[in-house]
Design a protein around this motif. Structure first.
Motif, PDB file in Angstrom:
ATOM      1  N   ASP A   1       9.173   0.240   6.662  1.00 29.61           N
ATOM      2  CA  ASP A   1      10.584  -0.037   6.878  1.00 29.61           C
ATOM      3  C   ASP A   1      10.707  -0.982   8.066  1.00 29.61           C
ATOM      4  OD1 ASP A   1      13.312  -0.044   6.799  1.00 29.61           O
ATOM      5  OD2 ASP A   1      13.561   2.021   7.471  1.00 29.61           O
ATOM      6  N   ARG A   2      10.516  -2.261   7.797  1.00 29.77           N
ATOM      7  CA  ARG A   2      10.488  -3.309   8.817  1.00 29.77           C
ATOM      8  C   ARG A   2      11.754  -3.281   9.654  1.00 29.77           C
ATOM      9  NH1 ARG A   2       7.699  -8.202   9.411  1.00 29.77           N
ATOM     10  NH2 ARG A   2       6.456  -7.682   7.591  1.00 29.77           N
ATOM     11  N   PRO A   3      11.679  -3.347  10.962  1.00 26.45           N
ATOM     12  CA  PRO A   3      10.495  -3.427  11.820  1.00 26.45           C
ATOM     13  C   PRO A   3      10.207  -2.123  12.557  1.00 26.45           C
ATOM     14  CG  PRO A   3      12.341  -4.207  13.088  1.00 26.45           C
ATOM     15  CD  PRO A   3      12.882  -3.698  11.752  1.00 26.45           C
ATOM     16  N   THR A   4      10.386  -0.992  11.937  1.00 28.69           N
ATOM     17  CA  THR A   4      10.233   0.255  12.682  1.00 28.69           C
ATOM     18  C   THR A   4       9.037   1.073  12.197  1.00 28.69           C
ATOM     19  OG1 THR A   4      12.620   0.211  12.996  1.00 28.69           O
ATOM     20  CG2 THR A   4      11.527   2.204  13.585  1.00 28.69           C
ATOM     21  N   PRO A   5       9.177   1.951  11.188  1.00 31.19           N
ATOM     22  CA  PRO A   5       8.018   2.787  10.859  1.00 31.19           C
ATOM     23  C   PRO A   5       7.137   2.192   9.759  1.00 31.19           C
ATOM     24  CG  PRO A   5       9.926   3.656   9.735  1.00 31.19           C
ATOM     25  CD  PRO A   5      10.386   2.453  10.539  1.00 31.19           C
ATOM     26  N   VAL A   6       5.860   2.502   9.865  1.00 31.30           N
ATOM     27  CA  VAL A   6       4.909   2.216   8.794  1.00 31.30           C
ATOM     28  C   VAL A   6       3.942   3.394   8.757  1.00 31.30           C
ATOM     29  CG1 VAL A   6       3.326   0.852  10.245  1.00 31.30           C
ATOM     30  CG2 VAL A   6       3.369   0.481   7.765  1.00 31.30           C
ATOM     31  N   ARG A   7       3.545   3.757   7.546  1.00 34.15           N
ATOM     32  CA  ARG A   7       2.633   4.898   7.383  1.00 34.15           C
ATOM     33  C   ARG A   7       1.576   4.532   6.352  1.00 34.15           C
ATOM     34  NH1 ARG A   7       3.247  11.307   6.106  1.00 34.15           N
ATOM     35  NH2 ARG A   7       3.476  11.327   8.345  1.00 34.15           N
ATOM     36  N   PHE A   8       0.331   4.928   6.674  1.00 35.08           N
ATOM     37  CA  PHE A   8      -0.796   4.773   5.764  1.00 35.08           C
ATOM     38  C   PHE A   8      -1.376   6.157   5.519  1.00 35.08           C
ATOM     39  CE2 PHE A   8      -0.517   0.951   8.343  1.00 35.08           C
ATOM     40  CZ  PHE A   8      -0.541  -0.056   7.387  1.00 35.08           C
ATOM     41  N   GLU A   9      -1.744   6.418   4.248  1.00 33.79           N
ATOM     42  CA  GLU A   9      -2.349   7.704   3.909  1.00 33.79           C
ATOM     43  C   GLU A   9      -3.580   7.476   3.056  1.00 33.79           C
ATOM     44  OE1 GLU A   9       0.428  10.729   2.480  1.00 33.79           O
ATOM     45  OE2 GLU A   9       2.061   9.384   3.097  1.00 33.79           O
ATOM     46  N   ARG A  10      -4.569   8.325   3.240  1.00 36.80           N
ATOM     47  CA  ARG A  10      -5.776   8.235   2.432  1.00 36.80           C
ATOM     48  C   ARG A  10      -5.448   8.672   1.004  1.00 36.80           C
ATOM     49  NH1 ARG A  10     -11.512  11.323   3.438  1.00 36.80           N
ATOM     50  NH2 ARG A  10     -12.705  10.043   1.982  1.00 36.80           N
ATOM     51  N   ARG A  11      -5.792   7.796   0.063  1.00 33.54           N
ATOM     52  CA  ARG A  11      -5.644   8.123  -1.359  1.00 33.54           C
ATOM     53  C   ARG A  11      -6.823   7.518  -2.098  1.00 33.54           C
ATOM     54  NH1 ARG A  11       0.678   7.278  -2.551  1.00 33.54           N
ATOM     55  NH2 ARG A  11       1.426   8.932  -1.188  1.00 33.54           N
ATOM     56  N   GLU A  12      -7.816   8.322  -2.309  1.00 36.34           N
ATOM     57  CA  GLU A  12      -9.017   7.881  -3.016  1.00 36.34           C
ATOM     58  C   GLU A  12      -8.770   7.883  -4.521  1.00 36.34           C
ATOM     59  OE1 GLU A  12     -11.372   6.629  -1.388  1.00 36.34           O
ATOM     60  OE2 GLU A  12     -11.245   7.501   0.615  1.00 36.34           O
ATOM     61  N   THR A  13      -9.543   7.102  -5.238  1.00 35.27           N
ATOM     62  CA  THR A  13      -9.414   7.041  -6.698  1.00 35.27           C
ATOM     63  C   THR A  13     -10.625   7.648  -7.393  1.00 35.27           C
ATOM     64  OG1 THR A  13     -10.352   4.808  -6.707  1.00 35.27           O
ATOM     65  CG2 THR A  13      -7.947   4.996  -6.625  1.00 35.27           C
ATOM     66  N   HIS A  14     -11.574   8.214  -6.623  1.00 34.31           N
ATOM     67  CA  HIS A  14     -12.806   8.745  -7.204  1.00 34.31           C
ATOM     68  C   HIS A  14     -12.634  10.121  -7.839  1.00 34.31           C
ATOM     69  CE1 HIS A  14     -12.982  11.040  -3.522  1.00 34.31           C
ATOM     70  NE2 HIS A  14     -13.276   9.969  -2.793  1.00 34.31           N
ATOM     71  N   GLY A  15     -11.494  10.770  -7.652  1.00 33.34           N
ATOM     72  CA  GLY A  15     -11.234  12.046  -8.310  1.00 33.34           C
ATOM     73  C   GLY A  15     -11.743  13.265  -7.561  1.00 33.34           C
ATOM     74  N   ARG A  16     -12.487  13.082  -6.477  1.00 36.65           N
ATOM     75  CA  ARG A  16     -12.968  14.222  -5.698  1.00 36.65           C
ATOM     76  C   ARG A  16     -11.958  14.542  -4.596  1.00 36.65           C
ATOM     77  NH1 ARG A  16     -17.304  10.669  -5.698  1.00 36.65           N
ATOM     78  NH2 ARG A  16     -17.104  10.378  -3.445  1.00 36.65           N
ATOM     79  N   SER A  17     -12.023  15.753  -4.107  1.00 38.80           N
ATOM     80  CA  SER A  17     -11.161  16.157  -3.002  1.00 38.80           C
ATOM     81  C   SER A  17     -11.642  15.476  -1.724  1.00 38.80           C
ATOM     82  CB  SER A  17     -11.224  17.676  -2.850  1.00 38.80           C
ATOM     83  OG  SER A  17     -10.463  18.076  -1.749  1.00 38.80           O
ATOM     84  N   SER A  18     -10.706  14.941  -0.949  1.00 38.48           N
ATOM     85  CA  SER A  18     -11.037  14.251   0.293  1.00 38.48           C
ATOM     86  C   SER A  18     -10.142  14.755   1.419  1.00 38.48           C
ATOM     87  CB  SER A  18     -10.815  12.741   0.145  1.00 38.48           C
ATOM     88  OG  SER A  18     -11.646  12.211  -0.859  1.00 38.48           O
ATOM     89  N   SER A  19     -10.686  14.756   2.618  1.00 40.06           N
ATOM     90  CA  SER A  19      -9.905  15.161   3.787  1.00 40.06           C
ATOM     91  C   SER A  19      -8.795  14.148   4.039  1.00 40.06           C
ATOM     92  CB  SER A  19     -10.802  15.239   5.018  1.00 40.06           C
ATOM     93  OG  SER A  19     -11.784  16.215   4.834  1.00 40.06           O
ATOM     94  N   PRO A  20      -7.641  14.630   4.466  1.00 45.90           N
ATOM     95  CA  PRO A  20      -6.534  13.697   4.718  1.00 45.90           C
ATOM     96  C   PRO A  20      -6.746  12.858   5.975  1.00 45.90           C
ATOM     97  CG  PRO A  20      -5.891  15.932   5.298  1.00 45.90           C
ATOM     98  CD  PRO A  20      -7.256  16.024   4.690  1.00 45.90           C
TER      99      PRO A  20
END
Length: 150
Positions: free
Chosen positions: A73-92
């Motif tokens: 939401d320019r120019p204030t917040p930005v967020r990135f999150e881990r989202r893998e596509t390999h199908g295994r459970s991953s730590s956030p």
């Protein structure tokens, strides 16, 4: 890990630097590589493959993550999150950045949350040390050039 930075630039300039993970290797050494993920995923959200590398004394760690920009939401917040596509459970992994204007330019507040056990204490120490070293590089990238003399 929480970090703040004051920079002599507009909030828009600082936001432009933190909303694209592709530029992080230029100023944050722990991010050794960040390239757009063109192999797709779900939705229209931009994604990057990010390689993290860090060393603390004789100990070294590396990690590859797929990070998706979920808020921008320019120019204030930005967020990135881990989202893998390999199908295994991953730590956030979640990176939040918030930019706001100040009387001297702008302020950046970043918060990185890691929910796994990838040497968490070591990771926090490496990140804290690298954040301190990166401040000058980020300020230099967004610094406003002085007006030419008239």
């Amino acid at each position: 890990v929480v970090a703040e930075l004051e920079a002599p630039c507009t909030p828009e300039a600082l936001f432009a630097e933190v909303e694209d993970l592709g530029g992080y290797p230029e100023w944050l050494n722990i991010v050794s590589r960040a390239v757009a993920d063109t192999d797709g995923g779900v939705g229209d959200e931009p994604a990057w493959i990010v390689d993290l590398r860090g060393r603390l004394g004789p100990l070294a760690r590396s990690k590859r993550l797929r990070m998706v920009r979920t808020v921008s939401d320019r120019p204030t917040p930005v967020r990135f999150e881990r989202r893998e596509t390999h199908g295994r459970s991953s730590s956030p992994w979640v990176l939040d950045a918030h930019v706001e204007p100040t009387s001297e330019g702008s302020r950046l507040a970043m918060h990185l949350h890691y929910g796994g056990s990838f040497g968490a204490g070591l990771l926090e120490r490496m990140l804290t040390d690298e954040i301190e070293r990166s401040r000058g590089r980020l300020r230099a990238r967004v610094a406003v050039a002085p007006d030419p003399p008239h």
